[in-house]
Design a protein around this motif. Sequence first.
Motif, PDB file in Angstrom:
ATOM      1  N   LEU A 143      -9.739   9.985   9.556  1.00  0.00           N
ATOM      2  CA  LEU A 143     -10.374   9.211  10.628  1.00  0.00           C
ATOM      3  C   LEU A 143     -10.284   9.926  11.973  1.00  0.00           C
ATOM      4  O   LEU A 143     -11.243   9.928  12.746  1.00  0.00           O
ATOM      5  CB  LEU A 143      -9.737   7.823  10.723  1.00  0.00           C
ATOM      6  N   LEU A 144      -9.136  10.524  12.243  1.00  0.00           N
ATOM      7  CA  LEU A 144      -9.024  11.253  13.504  1.00  0.00           C
ATOM      8  C   LEU A 144      -9.888  12.504  13.510  1.00  0.00           C
ATOM      9  O   LEU A 144     -10.435  12.877  14.559  1.00  0.00           O
ATOM     10  CB  LEU A 144      -7.569  11.602  13.800  1.00  0.00           C
ATOM     11  N   ALA A 145     -10.039  13.153  12.362  1.00  0.00           N
ATOM     12  CA  ALA A 145     -10.942  14.303  12.294  1.00  0.00           C
ATOM     13  C   ALA A 145     -12.365  13.860  12.603  1.00  0.00           C
ATOM     14  O   ALA A 145     -13.075  14.500  13.396  1.00  0.00           O
ATOM     15  CB  ALA A 145     -10.871  14.954  10.921  1.00  0.00           C
ATOM     16  N   LEU A 146     -12.789  12.742  12.012  1.00  0.00           N
ATOM     17  CA  LEU A 146     -14.128  12.221  12.299  1.00  0.00           C
ATOM     18  C   LEU A 146     -14.256  11.798  13.759  1.00  0.00           C
ATOM     19  O   LEU A 146     -15.308  11.976  14.382  1.00  0.00           O
ATOM     20  CB  LEU A 146     -14.439  11.044  11.377  1.00  0.00           C
TER      21      LEU A 146
ATOM     22  N   THR B 222      -7.422   3.112  20.926  1.00  0.00           N
ATOM     23  CA  THR B 222      -7.466   3.276  19.476  1.00  0.00           C
ATOM     24  C   THR B 222      -6.642   4.483  19.043  1.00  0.00           C
ATOM     25  O   THR B 222      -5.853   4.400  18.100  1.00  0.00           O
ATOM     26  CB  THR B 222      -8.922   3.435  19.006  1.00  0.00           C
ATOM     27  N   LEU B 223      -6.831   5.616  19.709  1.00  0.00           N
ATOM     28  CA  LEU B 223      -6.062   6.814  19.393  1.00  0.00           C
ATOM     29  C   LEU B 223      -4.574   6.566  19.565  1.00  0.00           C
ATOM     30  O   LEU B 223      -3.770   6.945  18.711  1.00  0.00           O
ATOM     31  CB  LEU B 223      -6.514   7.984  20.274  1.00  0.00           C
TER      32      LEU B 223
ATOM     33  N   ILE C 196      -8.267  20.850  12.471  1.00  0.00           N
ATOM     34  CA  ILE C 196      -6.817  20.818  12.240  1.00  0.00           C
ATOM     35  C   ILE C 196      -6.424  19.499  11.577  1.00  0.00           C
ATOM     36  O   ILE C 196      -5.634  19.479  10.624  1.00  0.00           O
ATOM     37  CB  ILE C 196      -6.055  21.036  13.565  1.00  0.00           C
ATOM     38  N   HIS C 197      -6.988  18.402  12.051  1.00  0.00           N
ATOM     39  CA  HIS C 197      -6.676  17.106  11.442  1.00  0.00           C
ATOM     40  C   HIS C 197      -7.179  17.035  10.002  1.00  0.00           C
ATOM     41  O   HIS C 197      -6.518  16.464   9.134  1.00  0.00           O
ATOM     42  CB  HIS C 197      -7.260  15.969  12.280  1.00  0.00           C
ATOM     43  N   LEU C 198      -8.326  17.621   9.741  1.00  0.00           N
ATOM     44  CA  LEU C 198      -8.860  17.643   8.378  1.00  0.00           C
ATOM     45  C   LEU C 198      -7.979  18.492   7.462  1.00  0.00           C
ATOM     46  O   LEU C 198      -7.727  18.111   6.310  1.00  0.00           O
ATOM     47  CB  LEU C 198     -10.291  18.167   8.397  1.00  0.00           C
ATOM     48  N   LEU C 199      -7.489  19.618   7.956  1.00  0.00           N
ATOM     49  CA  LEU C 199      -6.582  20.442   7.168  1.00  0.00           C
ATOM     50  C   LEU C 199      -5.271  19.714   6.890  1.00  0.00           C
ATOM     51  O   LEU C 199      -4.704  19.834   5.800  1.00  0.00           O
ATOM     52  CB  LEU C 199      -6.315  21.767   7.877  1.00  0.00           C
ATOM     53  N   PHE C 200      -4.781  18.957   7.872  1.00  0.00           N
ATOM     54  CA  PHE C 200      -3.566  18.182   7.647  1.00  0.00           C
ATOM     55  C   PHE C 200      -3.797  17.080   6.626  1.00  0.00           C
ATOM     56  O   PHE C 200      -2.919  16.779   5.824  1.00  0.00           O
ATOM     57  CB  PHE C 200      -3.033  17.612   8.965  1.00  0.00           C
TER      58      PHE C 200
ATOM     59  N   MET D  17       0.840  -1.185   0.000  1.00  0.00           N
ATOM     60  CA  MET D  17       0.000   0.000   0.000  1.00  0.00           C
ATOM     61  C   MET D  17       0.881   1.243   0.000  1.00  0.00           C
ATOM     62  O   MET D  17       1.883   1.310   0.695  1.00  0.00           O
ATOM     63  CB  MET D  17      -0.914  -0.003   1.222  1.00  0.00           C
ATOM     64  N   ARG D  18       0.501   2.220  -0.771  1.00  0.00           N
ATOM     65  CA  ARG D  18       1.217   3.481  -0.836  1.00  0.00           C
ATOM     66  C   ARG D  18       1.013   4.238   0.475  1.00  0.00           C
ATOM     67  O   ARG D  18      -0.048   4.153   1.097  1.00  0.00           O
ATOM     68  CB  ARG D  18       0.702   4.315  -2.003  1.00  0.00           C
ATOM     69  N   PRO D  19       2.009   4.997   0.920  1.00  0.00           N
ATOM     70  CA  PRO D  19       1.872   5.677   2.216  1.00  0.00           C
ATOM     71  C   PRO D  19       0.901   6.853   2.211  1.00  0.00           C
ATOM     72  O   PRO D  19       0.301   7.155   3.234  1.00  0.00           O
ATOM     73  CB  PRO D  19       3.287   6.139   2.527  1.00  0.00           C
ATOM     74  N   LYS D  20       0.726   7.516   1.062  1.00  0.00           N
ATOM     75  CA  LYS D  20      -0.128   8.703   1.051  1.00  0.00           C
ATOM     76  C   LYS D  20      -1.575   8.396   1.430  1.00  0.00           C
ATOM     77  O   LYS D  20      -2.143   9.077   2.294  1.00  0.00           O
ATOM     78  CB  LYS D  20      -0.059   9.408  -0.303  1.00  0.00           C
ATOM     79  N   PRO D  21      -2.223   7.371   0.849  1.00  0.00           N
ATOM     80  CA  PRO D  21      -3.603   7.078   1.280  1.00  0.00           C
ATOM     81  C   PRO D  21      -3.688   6.676   2.752  1.00  0.00           C
ATOM     82  O   PRO D  21      -4.669   6.997   3.427  1.00  0.00           O
ATOM     83  CB  PRO D  21      -4.039   5.927   0.380  1.00  0.00           C
ATOM     84  N   LEU D  22      -2.668   6.006   3.263  1.00  0.00           N
ATOM     85  CA  LEU D  22      -2.652   5.611   4.665  1.00  0.00           C
ATOM     86  C   LEU D  22      -2.615   6.830   5.572  1.00  0.00           C
ATOM     87  O   LEU D  22      -3.410   6.935   6.519  1.00  0.00           O
ATOM     88  CB  LEU D  22      -1.447   4.707   4.941  1.00  0.00           C
ATOM     89  N   ILE D  23      -1.738   7.774   5.284  1.00  0.00           N
ATOM     90  CA  ILE D  23      -1.595   8.957   6.129  1.00  0.00           C
ATOM     91  C   ILE D  23      -2.833   9.848   6.015  1.00  0.00           C
ATOM     92  O   ILE D  23      -3.338  10.365   7.018  1.00  0.00           O
ATOM     93  CB  ILE D  23      -0.316   9.738   5.752  1.00  0.00           C
TER      94      ILE D  23
END
Length: 109
Positions: A13-16, A85-86, A41-45, A1-7
Motif C-alpha cells: 500500500l505504501l509503494a502504491l 494516513t501515512l 524500496i517499499h515494494l522490495l521490502f 489475522m496472521r502478521p505476514k499478510p498485514l506487513i
Amino acid sequence: MRPKPLIVSFFVLLALFFYGIAAMSFGEKYTFPGYVVIGSIHLLFAYGVRVGHETVVDLAAYIALLDLLFGLLWVMVGLSVPAVTLTLLSALVLFVLMDEDVRSELKMP
C-alpha cells in the motif's frame, strides 16, 4: 489475522501511495524520481517480507520508523489526509513489528 499478510499489505500500500504521488508529480526533475525510488524500496521490502528474508524482516522496523517520522514531519508542515494516513499506518505496523514473536514468524518462508 496472521502478521505476514498485514506487513506485506502495508508495504504494498505504501509503494502504491508513493507511486501515486510520483504520478501526480510527473515531469518534475527531482520529485518524480525520488518518489519512484521510495515506492520501489517499499515494494522490495514487501517482497522480502513475503519470502521471509531475514535481513529484510530485521530492517522492516526501521523503514516503518522512517515512514512514521516523515509522516509526523508532514503532519507538522501541513495537516492533510495523506499525512495522517501515512503516520497512522506506520505507527500501527511499527507497533506490530516491535514484537519479537512477530519478527520470528515473519522470517519463516
